[in-house]
Design a protein around this motif. Structure first.
Motif, PDB file in Angstrom:
ATOM      1  N   GLU A  70      34.537  41.676  31.142  1.00  0.00           N
ATOM      2  CA  GLU A  70      35.384  41.258  32.258  1.00  0.00           C
ATOM      3  C   GLU A  70      34.554  41.121  33.530  1.00  0.00           C
ATOM      4  O   GLU A  70      34.713  40.174  34.290  1.00  0.00           O
ATOM      5  N   SER A 122      32.472  37.902  33.388  1.00  0.00           N
ATOM      6  CA  SER A 122      33.240  36.686  33.664  1.00  0.00           C
ATOM      7  C   SER A 122      33.528  36.559  35.156  1.00  0.00           C
ATOM      8  O   SER A 122      33.561  35.457  35.693  1.00  0.00           O
ATOM      9  N   GLN A 123      33.724  37.684  35.852  1.00  0.00           N
ATOM     10  CA  GLN A 123      33.953  37.636  37.292  1.00  0.00           C
ATOM     11  C   GLN A 123      32.676  37.208  38.018  1.00  0.00           C
ATOM     12  O   GLN A 123      32.733  36.457  38.993  1.00  0.00           O
ATOM     13  N   LYS A 136      30.290  35.271  36.843  1.00  0.00           N
ATOM     14  CA  LYS A 136      30.110  33.836  36.613  1.00  0.00           C
ATOM     15  C   LYS A 136      31.053  33.026  37.481  1.00  0.00           C
ATOM     16  O   LYS A 136      30.687  31.975  37.995  1.00  0.00           O
TER      17      LYS A 136
END
Length: 67
Positions: free
Chosen positions: A41, A44-45, A47
């Protein structure tokens, strides 16, 4: 040679041990921390934002108080 009574006791003992191992495995599996999900998680943040987030020490110190 092994008697029928000895074989019966051995089978009961080994079966009981196997059931205890299964229960222990499931207990440990349910209570395992899910750090992989948290790191995925966070990745993904990062990126999405395109920047490196600041490191917080609050989370580390709070988790070490219990130990």
């Amino acid at each position: 040679m092994i008697s029928d009574d000895d074989l019966y006791r051995l089978a009961i003992f080994l079966g009981s041990c196997a059931m205890m191992m299964i229960v222990l495995y499931h207990f440990l599996d349910v209570n395992a921390s899910e750090e992989e999900a948290e790191s995925a998680e966070s990745a993904s943040q990062i990126k999405a934002e395109g920047a490196v987030p600041a490191v917080s020490t609050d989370k580390v110190s709070a988790s070490r108080k219990g130990n």
